[in-house]
Design an enzyme around this catalytic site. Structure first.
Site, PDB file in Angstrom:
ATOM      1  N   LYS A  83       0.839  -1.200   0.000  1.00  0.00           N
ATOM      2  CA  LYS A  83       0.000   0.000   0.000  1.00  0.00           C
ATOM      3  C   LYS A  83       0.876   1.253   0.000  1.00  0.00           C
ATOM      4  O   LYS A  83       1.669   1.451   0.909  1.00  0.00           O
ATOM      5  CB  LYS A  83      -0.885  -0.048   1.257  1.00  0.00           C
ATOM      6  CG  LYS A  83      -1.663   1.211   1.522  1.00  0.00           C
ATOM      7  CD  LYS A  83      -2.543   1.078   2.756  1.00  0.00           C
ATOM      8  CE  LYS A  83      -3.173   2.412   3.127  1.00  0.00           C
ATOM      9  NZ  LYS A  83      -3.963   2.352   4.359  1.00  0.00           N
ATOM     10  N   THR A 351      -5.923   3.350  11.036  1.00  0.00           N
ATOM     11  CA  THR A 351      -5.075   3.649  12.189  1.00  0.00           C
ATOM     12  C   THR A 351      -5.246   2.699  13.375  1.00  0.00           C
ATOM     13  O   THR A 351      -4.483   2.789  14.346  1.00  0.00           O
ATOM     14  CB  THR A 351      -5.347   5.093  12.679  1.00  0.00           C
ATOM     15  OG1 THR A 351      -6.756   5.307  12.706  1.00  0.00           O
ATOM     16  CG2 THR A 351      -4.702   6.096  11.756  1.00  0.00           C
TER      17      THR A 351
HETATM   18  C1  LIG Z   1     -15.425  -2.087   9.607  1.00  0.00           C
HETATM   19  C2  LIG Z   1     -14.088  -2.053  10.202  1.00  0.00           C
HETATM   20  C3  LIG Z   1     -12.982  -1.898   9.381  1.00  0.00           C
HETATM   21  C4  LIG Z   1     -11.704  -1.826   9.940  1.00  0.00           C
HETATM   22  N1  LIG Z   1     -10.646  -1.628   9.113  1.00  0.00           N
HETATM   23  C5  LIG Z   1      -9.426  -1.434   9.646  1.00  0.00           C
HETATM   24  C6  LIG Z   1      -8.314  -1.183   8.828  1.00  0.00           C
HETATM   25  O1  LIG Z   1      -8.410  -1.145   7.607  1.00  0.00           O
HETATM   26  N2  LIG Z   1      -7.136  -1.005   9.427  1.00  0.00           N
HETATM   27  C7  LIG Z   1      -6.965  -1.054  10.777  1.00  0.00           C
HETATM   28  O2  LIG Z   1      -5.860  -0.831  11.267  1.00  0.00           O
HETATM   29  N3  LIG Z   1      -7.997  -1.365  11.568  1.00  0.00           N
HETATM   30  C8  LIG Z   1      -9.216  -1.539  11.042  1.00  0.00           C
HETATM   31  N4  LIG Z   1     -10.264  -1.839  11.854  1.00  0.00           N
HETATM   32  C9  LIG Z   1     -10.010  -2.095  13.267  1.00  0.00           C
HETATM   33  C10 LIG Z   1      -9.481  -3.520  13.427  1.00  0.00           C
HETATM   34  O3  LIG Z   1     -10.429  -4.433  12.939  1.00  0.00           O
HETATM   35  C11 LIG Z   1      -9.200  -3.862  14.887  1.00  0.00           C
HETATM   36  O4  LIG Z   1      -8.439  -2.842  15.464  1.00  0.00           O
HETATM   37  C12 LIG Z   1      -8.417  -5.128  15.010  1.00  0.00           C
HETATM   38  O5  LIG Z   1      -9.004  -6.168  14.311  1.00  0.00           O
HETATM   39  C13 LIG Z   1      -8.281  -5.534  16.466  1.00  0.00           C
HETATM   40  O6  LIG Z   1      -9.434  -6.049  16.954  1.00  0.00           O
HETATM   41  P1  LIG Z   1      -9.394  -6.641  18.427  1.00  0.00           P
HETATM   42  O7  LIG Z   1      -8.348  -7.686  18.482  1.00  0.00           O
HETATM   43  O8  LIG Z   1      -9.295  -5.496  19.348  1.00  0.00           O
HETATM   44  O9  LIG Z   1     -10.839  -7.253  18.607  1.00  0.00           O
HETATM   45  P2  LIG Z   1     -11.482  -8.619  18.032  1.00  0.00           P
HETATM   46  O10 LIG Z   1     -10.933  -9.010  16.717  1.00  0.00           O
HETATM   47  O11 LIG Z   1     -12.958  -8.415  18.136  1.00  0.00           O
HETATM   48  O12 LIG Z   1     -11.040  -9.720  19.065  1.00  0.00           O
HETATM   49  C14 LIG Z   1     -11.661  -9.867  20.306  1.00  0.00           C
HETATM   50  C15 LIG Z   1     -11.223 -11.162  20.923  1.00  0.00           C
HETATM   51  O13 LIG Z   1     -11.757 -11.238  22.220  1.00  0.00           O
HETATM   52  C16 LIG Z   1     -12.323 -12.518  22.418  1.00  0.00           C
HETATM   53  N5  LIG Z   1     -13.366 -12.418  23.443  1.00  0.00           N
HETATM   54  C17 LIG Z   1     -14.341 -11.486  23.549  1.00  0.00           C
HETATM   55  N6  LIG Z   1     -15.105 -11.747  24.634  1.00  0.00           N
HETATM   56  C18 LIG Z   1     -14.578 -12.853  25.223  1.00  0.00           C
HETATM   57  C19 LIG Z   1     -14.916 -13.630  26.366  1.00  0.00           C
HETATM   58  N7  LIG Z   1     -15.961 -13.345  27.124  1.00  0.00           N
HETATM   59  N8  LIG Z   1     -14.154 -14.695  26.648  1.00  0.00           N
HETATM   60  C20 LIG Z   1     -13.088 -15.040  25.894  1.00  0.00           C
HETATM   61  N9  LIG Z   1     -12.731 -14.341  24.795  1.00  0.00           N
HETATM   62  C21 LIG Z   1     -13.469 -13.274  24.462  1.00  0.00           C
HETATM   63  C22 LIG Z   1     -12.840 -12.897  21.038  1.00  0.00           C
HETATM   64  O14 LIG Z   1     -13.034 -14.279  20.923  1.00  0.00           O
HETATM   65  C23 LIG Z   1     -11.695 -12.400  20.184  1.00  0.00           C
HETATM   66  O15 LIG Z   1     -10.674 -13.375  20.163  1.00  0.00           O
HETATM   67  C24 LIG Z   1     -11.537  -1.936  11.325  1.00  0.00           C
HETATM   68  C25 LIG Z   1     -12.643  -2.140  12.154  1.00  0.00           C
HETATM   69  C26 LIG Z   1     -13.904  -2.178  11.602  1.00  0.00           C
HETATM   70  C27 LIG Z   1     -15.083  -2.357  12.508  1.00  0.00           C
END
Ligand SMILES: Cc1cc2nc3c(=O)[nH]c(=O)nc-3n(C[C@H](O)[C@H](O)[C@H](O)COP(=O)(O)OP(=O)(O)OC[C@H]3O[C@@H](n4cnc5c(N)ncnc54)[C@H](O)[C@@H]3O)c2cc1C
Length: 518
Positions: A83, A351
């Site tokens: 990118k 971001t």
């Molecule tokens: C539409 C959209 C587009 C995006 N595009 C971008 C992008 O282009 N670039 C970018 O940098 N970011 C982007 N993001 C943000 C990015 O998706 C997230 O920052 C990244 O995936 C990190 O997610 P996470 O690990 O915080 O959460 P998640 O992927 O939701 O992981 C949460 C984890 O917690 C676990 N969990 C939850 N509750 C429990 C429980 N009670 N017990 C045990 N486990 C549990 C789940 O199983 C999972 O493993 C985007 C977000 C969205 C919504």
């Protein structure tokens, strides 16, 4: 170190959540602390991960370097593409298109950045569009890409190509899981159903799984995504709602078949009540319509999304709900929120993964003893607040600096109040094209200049210090930069060919004789 001090060291970390945030954290901690700290990651397959988050900013390569991850192997494993920036269509007004590219614009001279000389040349009708003076913005629409070739002289634009990645988020989590497990991190499958706190300090002592198993640790990382199970669900850290500035609150996401070669840029197209991303991967294309439910129904948003895909959809669109904003405290007692658990601004400038990376870096630098000194918490939270606020303002700039008045949504964002800092950035740039980076804010001069100009903010004049160079020398500089950029872009291979070469075997780098330099 006395025995007592030794005893206060963090011996165990429990990471709750196995998305990008959880596994990036586990990978970094297991790399930097080795087996001196017990790292356990709990995740629930039943809940799953959000599975979006496919575009990044260039800083991710620093994370890869720190973890000694081989780039070719990484790109291969995550079905990645490269990118050079983001193309924004229909943002300033319908029919507009510009690229926010990474890297630099032209070559600075004396005290002044290049764009100041360009402004003077432009006022005389002697300059082309600003995109002609940056390698990234010129190469991207031509579908060209390469990483810096080893034989590029230091002052060649090819020596400093700045780039990021697009990748498949599920493959990325899998890739990091292998990495972290190889270095001693342990994964526990299960759903957390209760969080147990110390009656006096409020510190989290353990989490309880559905199976009844208790997992104790000195430090907990809340990586549970939008659920924010520990930091908000248990500690009530408090959420700052930023809907006023960023009113989008829904995402409809759908992958589609890949049509044609992958572009070396993310595409962002503004719609009636939000915008749509297109992220090219090696095997498919990621798409999402980000919109505000105050200004659009789900049906309208889905129709727009499905009618504008490059190729046939590979699934039904999935709806995600969110509120833009962040926690008041990303670190509270012995819990640190990393990833979506800490907040979400929206994906316009890719971001969120960067914020995960910087949260991990900050934690490493401010790594506490088990009593989590409030002074460290305070520094962590102040730095994080600053970082989120500055990124927020940069994103708000795209919405606010627009001529669009065709829908209620655009009328709202065009006329809403913005922070004093953003207002002052816009006023200063409009006056004479200046921008001052505030401390270590993520986006620097190139980003602000390209987005301001792209959104239609043109300075009334240039900085007077530009006049120290004669007019003829100033015009020669502008023309020279344009030619050097053009000749270097010509040397670059097509993005698809580069991926084919760089990710099919570890060794080859494109052999380019980078003769043309500034
Ligand atoms: C539409 C959209 C587009 C995006 N595009 C971008 C992008 O282009 N670039 C970018 O940098 N970011 C982007 N993001 C943000 C990015 O998706 C997230 O920052 C990244 O995936 C990190 O997610 P996470 O690990 O915080 O959460 P998640 O992927 O939701 O992981 C949460 C984890 O917690 C676990 N969990 C939850 N509750 C429990 C429980 N009670 N017990 C045990 N486990 C549990 C789940 O199983 C999972 O493993 C985007 C977000 C969205 C919504």
């Amino acid at each position: 170190m006395t025995q007592q001090e030794t005893d206060r060291r963090v011996r165990s970390i429990a990471i709750v959540g196995g998305g990008t945030a959880g596994w990036m954290s586990a990978a970094a901690i297991s790399k930097f602390f080795g087996r001196s700290i017990d790292v356990v990651l709990i995740e629930s397959e039943e809940i799953g991960i959000i599975g979006v988050g496919e575009a990044t900013v260039p800083h991710l390569s620093t994370f890869n370097h720190q973890l000694e991850i081989d780039e070719a192997e990484f790109v291969r494993q995550v079905q990645g593409t490269f990118k050079l920036g983001i193309q924004f269509n229909d943002w300033g007004k319908i029919g507009d298109s510009y690229i926010h590219g990474f890297g630099t614009i032209g070559r600075d001279l004396g005290l002044m950045p290049f764009h100041q000389y360009w402004l003077k040349a432009r006022a005389q009708g002697q300059a082309k569009d600003i995109s002609e003076y940056s390698l990234n913005t010129r190469a991207a629409p031509l579908g060209k890409f390469m990483s810096p070739p080893s034989d590029a002289p230091p002052n060649s634009p090819l020596a400093e190509i700045a780039y990021a990645y697009h990748f498949d988020a599920v493959s990325y989590a899998r890739f990091l899981r292998r990495y972290a497990e190889d270095r001693g991190a342990r994964r526990i499958e299960g759903k957390v159903v209760a969080v147990n706190q110390n009656g006096e300090t409020g510190f989290v002592e353990s989490v309880e799984l559905e199976s009844g198993q208790l997992i104790s640790a000195d430090l907990f990382l809340d990586c549970t995504g939008f659920r924010a199970l520990l930091i908000e669900g248990t500690l009530n850290a408090g959420f700052e709602d930023w809907t006023h500035w960023l009113p989008v609150d829904r995402a409809l996401v759908v992958p589609c078949e890949k049509v044609g070669p992958p572009t070396p840029y993310t595409r962002s197209t503004a719609h009636k009540a939000g915008w749509q991303f297109r992220i090219p991967l090696q095997h498919r294309t990621g798409n999402g319509h980000i919109y505000s439910s105050q200004f659009s129904t789900e049906e309208e948003a889905a129709e727009i999304l499905l009618n504008t895909l490059d190729g046939p959809a590979l699934a039904d669109p999935k709806l995600l709900r969110f509120t833009t904003g962040k926690l008041r405290k990303l670190w509270d007692r012995n819990v640190i929120a990393i990833g979506l658990a800490g907040g979400f601004l929206e994906p316009l400038e890719s971001t969120a993964i960067y914020l995960i990376q910087s949260g991990i870096n900050r934690l490493m630098k401010l790594f506490p003893t088990a009593d989590c000194d409030p002074v460290l918490q305070d520094i962590y939270n102040r730095q994080a607040n600053f970082e989120y606020e500055r990124i927020r303002d940069f994103i708000v700039l795209h919405y606010h600096a627009t001529e669009r008045d065709d829908t209620e949504f655009w009328n709202y964002v065009r006329t809403m109040s913005v922070s004093d800092e953003l207002k002052s950035n816009i006023d200063l740039f409009r006056a004479n094209g200046q921008f001052f980076r505030n401390g270590e804010e993520l986006f620097g001069l190139t980003s602000w200049v390209e987005v301001m100009l792209g959104q239609g903010i043109y300075p009334q004049t240039y900085h007077p210090a530009v006049d120290w160079v004669s007019n003829a020398d100033m015009l020669a500089l502008v023309s020279h930069v344009e030619k050097v950029i053009a000749s270097n872009v010509q040397l670059m291979p097509q993005h698809e060919d580069f991926i084919e070469r760089c990710c099919s075997s570890r060794s080859p780098q494109f052999e380019v004789r980078a003769r043309h330099k500034f």
